[in-house]
Each structure stands twice: as C-alpha cells, then as structure tokens.
Design a protein around this motif. Structure first.
Motif, PDB file in Angstrom:
ATOM      1  N   LEU A  71     -15.128  44.136 -79.783  1.00 25.30           N
ATOM      2  CA  LEU A  71     -14.375  44.414 -80.987  1.00 25.30           C
ATOM      3  C   LEU A  71     -15.386  44.543 -82.128  1.00 25.30           C
ATOM      4  CD1 LEU A  71     -11.476  44.534 -82.195  1.00 25.30           C
ATOM      5  CD2 LEU A  71     -11.725  42.092 -82.651  1.00 25.30           C
ATOM      6  N   MET A  72     -15.205  45.532 -82.992  1.00 27.65           N
ATOM      7  CA  MET A  72     -16.105  45.706 -84.126  1.00 27.65           C
ATOM      8  C   MET A  72     -15.417  45.225 -85.396  1.00 27.65           C
ATOM      9  SD  MET A  72     -18.022  49.100 -85.567  1.00 27.65           S
ATOM     10  CE  MET A  72     -16.559  49.693 -86.412  1.00 27.65           C
ATOM     11  N   GLN A 123     -18.717  42.273 -81.670  1.00 25.65           N
ATOM     12  CA  GLN A 123     -18.416  40.893 -81.302  1.00 25.65           C
ATOM     13  C   GLN A 123     -18.673  40.641 -79.818  1.00 25.65           C
ATOM     14  OE1 GLN A 123     -17.371  38.639 -83.722  1.00 25.65           O
ATOM     15  NE2 GLN A 123     -17.744  40.289 -85.159  1.00 25.65           N
ATOM     16  N   ASP A 124     -19.919  40.766 -79.406  1.00 29.19           N
ATOM     17  CA  ASP A 124     -20.286  40.535 -78.009  1.00 29.19           C
ATOM     18  C   ASP A 124     -21.721  40.031 -77.959  1.00 29.19           C
ATOM     19  OD1 ASP A 124     -21.251  40.764 -75.340  1.00 29.19           O
ATOM     20  OD2 ASP A 124     -19.770  42.292 -74.907  1.00 29.19           O
ATOM     21  N   ARG A 125     -21.872  38.741 -77.773  1.00 27.70           N
ATOM     22  CA  ARG A 125     -23.214  38.163 -77.660  1.00 27.70           C
ATOM     23  C   ARG A 125     -23.802  38.387 -76.267  1.00 27.70           C
ATOM     24  NH1 ARG A 125     -23.420  32.352 -80.650  1.00 27.70           N
ATOM     25  NH2 ARG A 125     -22.738  33.083 -82.695  1.00 27.70           N
ATOM     26  N   LYS A 134     -28.367  35.628 -85.879  1.00 27.68           N
ATOM     27  CA  LYS A 134     -27.266  35.490 -84.919  1.00 27.68           C
ATOM     28  C   LYS A 134     -27.325  36.676 -83.966  1.00 27.68           C
ATOM     29  CE  LYS A 134     -24.235  32.767 -87.775  1.00 27.68           C
ATOM     30  NZ  LYS A 134     -22.915  32.655 -88.374  1.00 27.68           N
ATOM     31  N   PRO A 135     -27.117  36.442 -82.681  1.00 23.93           N
ATOM     32  CA  PRO A 135     -27.309  37.514 -81.676  1.00 23.93           C
ATOM     33  C   PRO A 135     -26.176  38.533 -81.587  1.00 23.93           C
ATOM     34  CG  PRO A 135     -26.618  35.504 -80.598  1.00 23.93           C
ATOM     35  CD  PRO A 135     -26.764  35.166 -82.057  1.00 23.93           C
ATOM     36  N   TYR A 136     -25.995  39.281 -82.657  1.00 27.32           N
ATOM     37  CA  TYR A 136     -25.010  40.356 -82.667  1.00 27.32           C
ATOM     38  C   TYR A 136     -25.701  41.642 -83.109  1.00 27.32           C
ATOM     39  CZ  TYR A 136     -21.299  36.806 -82.664  1.00 27.32           C
ATOM     40  OH  TYR A 136     -20.477  35.779 -82.346  1.00 27.32           O
ATOM     41  N   VAL A 137     -25.274  42.765 -82.546  1.00 27.05           N
ATOM     42  CA  VAL A 137     -25.750  44.063 -83.010  1.00 27.05           C
ATOM     43  C   VAL A 137     -24.750  44.557 -84.050  1.00 27.05           C
ATOM     44  CG1 VAL A 137     -26.093  46.465 -82.328  1.00 27.05           C
ATOM     45  CG2 VAL A 137     -26.938  44.635 -80.866  1.00 27.05           C
ATOM     46  N   GLY A 161     -11.982  46.921 -86.350  1.00 30.76           N
ATOM     47  CA  GLY A 161     -10.955  46.628 -85.353  1.00 30.76           C
ATOM     48  C   GLY A 161     -11.042  47.492 -84.114  1.00 30.76           C
ATOM     49  N   SER A 162     -11.944  48.467 -84.115  1.00 25.83           N
ATOM     50  CA  SER A 162     -12.114  49.327 -82.932  1.00 25.83           C
ATOM     51  C   SER A 162     -12.662  48.522 -81.763  1.00 25.83           C
ATOM     52  CB  SER A 162     -13.106  50.463 -83.220  1.00 25.83           C
ATOM     53  OG  SER A 162     -12.604  51.375 -84.134  1.00 25.83           O
ATOM     54  N   ARG A 163     -12.255  48.922 -80.584  1.00 29.19           N
ATOM     55  CA  ARG A 163     -12.831  48.357 -79.359  1.00 29.19           C
ATOM     56  C   ARG A 163     -13.792  49.398 -78.821  1.00 29.19           C
ATOM     57  NH1 ARG A 163     -10.410  43.747 -78.475  1.00 29.19           N
ATOM     58  NH2 ARG A 163      -8.268  43.431 -79.108  1.00 29.19           N
ATOM     59  N   LEU A 164     -14.982  48.942 -78.451  1.00 31.45           N
ATOM     60  CA  LEU A 164     -16.034  49.846 -77.989  1.00 31.45           C
ATOM     61  C   LEU A 164     -16.520  49.402 -76.617  1.00 31.45           C
ATOM     62  CD1 LEU A 164     -17.108  49.187 -81.395  1.00 31.45           C
ATOM     63  CD2 LEU A 164     -17.373  51.551 -80.770  1.00 31.45           C
ATOM     64  N   LEU A 165     -16.812  50.372 -75.773  1.00 31.52           N
ATOM     65  CA  LEU A 165     -17.379  50.089 -74.457  1.00 31.52           C
ATOM     66  C   LEU A 165     -18.885  49.950 -74.621  1.00 31.52           C
ATOM     67  CD1 LEU A 165     -17.273  49.898 -71.336  1.00 31.52           C
ATOM     68  CD2 LEU A 165     -17.447  52.401 -71.299  1.00 31.52           C
TER      69      LEU A 165
END
Length: 154
Positions: free
Chosen positions: A48-49, A56-58, A96-99, A114-118
């Motif tokens: 989730l962005m 939001q993906d560590r 913090k380990p987020y891009v 709020g977009s979901r990204l692969l």
C-alpha cells in the motif's frame, strides 16, 4: 538555468542535482524476470502506498539487504518503476526501511495515495520493480486472453 549550469560543470567539480534533474528518466531496462519458484528467486508482495509515496512493505527492502544511507536510482520504464541500489543514485534510503517514490515518479506511473502496488524484489539483481495497479490489470488481461485463446483452440 540550474540544469544548464549543472550540465556545463567543469570536470572534477560536482554540481548538486537540481530538482528537475532528479526526476529525469535514466535509461534503464527492466531486468529479466527470474524463476519465481527458485529458492533465491524474486519475492513478490503487494504494498500500500501512503500519501507521501512511501511503500508500506519492509519485507522487500529486507530481502534486498538495503539499509539507511544506500543510494537509489529510481526511474520509470513504461508505467512501472525500477529501483536499483547504485553509487550514483540521487535518492537515499531513509533510517526506516521503506522505499518512497518521488512525486514525479508517482505521477508518471499513475499511483495515488492508497494505491496497491505489486513489488518484485530480486536480491540477485539488487533491484526492486514496482508495478502499479494499471500495469497489473494489463498483465492479467493479457494472461486471461491467452487462457481463453488456448481453451478455444482445444
């Protein structure tokens, strides 16, 4: 004018990149997709962005071994985003380990808060490929079309 001055900098002098220079696309092809079933194969996840572009993906960052201070080169390839750890990268991994995707990149790939990204994180190639929902929908339509075509042929 800053872009012109930066491009005319004398050898041996490093000009600070302007905001415009930071978002210009850098030619960078998508890496070949390795076998997803291999033990060291790419890791897939959905992130989730948030409104600031943070993914939001560590886990993807952990798989790649990226850490605070690593320099990242972020570019658009079509509607997808390719992120590589490179010494000449304009962006820096935060504590913090987020891009985080820059605003110009978010606009270019059509990702909104709020977009979901692969995410496809490939530690062997040290690359993170981010596919927005529209790219995933296109891939799925193509795949489903091939399924329908194969079923009609049999």
């Amino acid at each position: 004018m800053t872009g012109l001055v930066s491009s005319l900098a004398l050898p041996g002098r490093v000009a600070a990149p302007s905001a415009a220079a930071a978002v210009l696309p850098v030619p960078m092809a998508l890496p070949p997709l390795r076998d997803l079933g291999a033990a060291d194969g790419p890791r897939l996840s959905i992130a989730l962005m948030d409104g600031g572009g943070r993914l939001q993906d560590r886990g993807a960052v952990a798989v790649l071994g990226w850490s605070a201070g690593d320099r990242l080169l972020i570019t658009l390839v079509g509607t997808s985003v390719v992120i590589r750890r490179r010494a000449d990268g304009v962006f820096v991994m935060p504590r913090k380990p987020y891009v985080t995707l820059p605003a110009a990149v978010r606009r270019g790939c059509g990702a909104l808060a709020g977009s979901r990204l692969l995410l496809v994180a490939d530690p062997v190639q040290d690359v993170l490929v981010v596919h927005p929902e529209t790219a995933v929908q296109t891939m799925l339509r193509t795949f489903h079309t091939t399924l329908a075509t194969a079923e009609e042929a049999s």
